[in-house]
Design an enzyme around this catalytic site. Structure first.
Site, PDB file in Angstrom:
ATOM      1  CG  ASP A 114      -1.768   2.909   6.303  1.00  0.00           C
ATOM      2  OD1 ASP A 114      -2.272   2.430   5.252  1.00  0.00           O
ATOM      3  OD2 ASP A 114      -2.079   3.837   6.669  1.00  0.00           O
ATOM      4  CG  ASP A 149      -1.841   1.038   1.378  1.00  0.00           C
ATOM      5  OD1 ASP A 149      -2.384   1.818   0.250  1.00  0.00           O
ATOM      6  OD2 ASP A 149      -1.824   1.846   2.564  1.00  0.00           O
ATOM      7  CG  ASP A 205      -1.155   8.409   2.313  1.00  0.00           C
ATOM      8  OD1 ASP A 205      -0.489   8.537   3.516  1.00  0.00           O
ATOM      9  OD2 ASP A 205      -1.798   9.499   1.938  1.00  0.00           O
TER      10      ASP A 205
HETATM   11 MG   LIG Z   1      -2.636   3.503   3.156  1.00  0.00          MG
END
Ligand SMILES: [Mg+2]
Length: 267
Positions: free
Chosen positions: A208, A13, A15
């Site tokens: 995240d 992933d 960000d």
């Molecule tokens: Mg993310």
């Protein structure tokens, strides 16, 4: 043994994992470079359908993370792959990334106010208007297939949360009562497209966000590393029924000891 060594495809992933807004996450450029050097296949996987792979690669490179355009798998690209088999005409509520991906997949993207199309594709659109929502809704009422690049409720901007693709989609599903097929995380099509792209067999998802990145991996029976460098706090993890395989502060754990990250996941 290093955590990453048991896997041949690493699905990152963006960000909260490699950068956070405009800030590079510490150790991310060096970690990705080291994994590349040891022969791991890498894909950068994003639910964001607005940016083209070229734009995503440029953003990563700006953060010092070397990325090839061919390694970027956006929800727009995966939507194109999903629809390529059937082809036909499409009406888009979305930005350049979706239009480009659909055209490359061989679909006929119709602008304006068509009377009918085969599929309505919905993604994040910062130039959304009532006219677009009306046209999309009418087309779905007339029988068009409804596909969404992703169903993210919000977009985390520096000044707070903005309406995401899911919020936009909800206007059309509320209006028509039709449920959409969703491509992005936590639904399987985006992850499946990413693994196909790498040619790997043992994927590890690095993300995240528990309810998208990690839940999507769990749904496919794949291992996952939750990094706490983004939106999820240890308290959030404690409260969630979804369990990642590993937990670590950031991506540097991929080069660290396997047993350590597994132990952290078990609290
Ligand atoms: Mg993310």
């Amino acid at each position: 043994m290093r955590l990453a060594d048991g896997y041949d495809a690493l699905l990152f992933d963006l960000d909260g994992v490699l950068y956070r807004g405009d800030r590079t996450i510490e150790g991310a450029p060096e970690t990705v470079a080291a994994l590349r050097a040891s022969g791991h296949r890498i894909a950068f996987v994003t639910n964001n359908s607005a940016r083209t792979p070229e734009q995503v690669a440029a953003k990563l490179t700006g953060h010092g993370v070397v990325a090839d355009e061919a390694e970027i798998v956006t929800s727009a690209l995966a939507t194109g792959e999903l629809l390529a088999a059937d082809g036909g005409s499409a009406y888009v509520v979305g930005e350049a990334g979706i239009r480009e991906a659909l055209l490359e997949a061989g679909l006929d993207v119709i602008e304006g106010e068509p009377a009918a199309v085969d599929v309505v594709v919905v993604g994040w659109d910062r130039d959304l208007t009532y006219a677009k929502l009306r046209t999309a809704s009418l087309l779905v009422e007339r029988g068009a297939r409804l596909v969404a690049t992703n169903a993210d409720r919000s977009f985390p901007a520096p000044d707070g949360f903005w309406p995401g693709a899911g919020a936009i989609l909800s206007v059309i599903t509320t209006t028509t009562g039709v449920e959409a097929e969703i491509v992005g995380k936590p639904h399987p099509p985006l992850y499946e497209a990413a693994v196909r792209r790498t040619g790997g067999r043992q994927p590890l998802v690095i993300g995240d966000r528990i309810e998208t990145d990690i839940a999507g991996a769990v749904a496919l029976g794949w291992d996952s590393l939750l990094v706490l460098s983004g939106v999820t706090s240890p308290e959030d993890l404690g409260a969630s029924p979804v369990r990642p395989t590993y937990v670590a502060d950031d991506v540097r754990a991929l080069l660290g000891d396997l047993a350590r990250a597994r132990a952290d996941a078990n609290g």
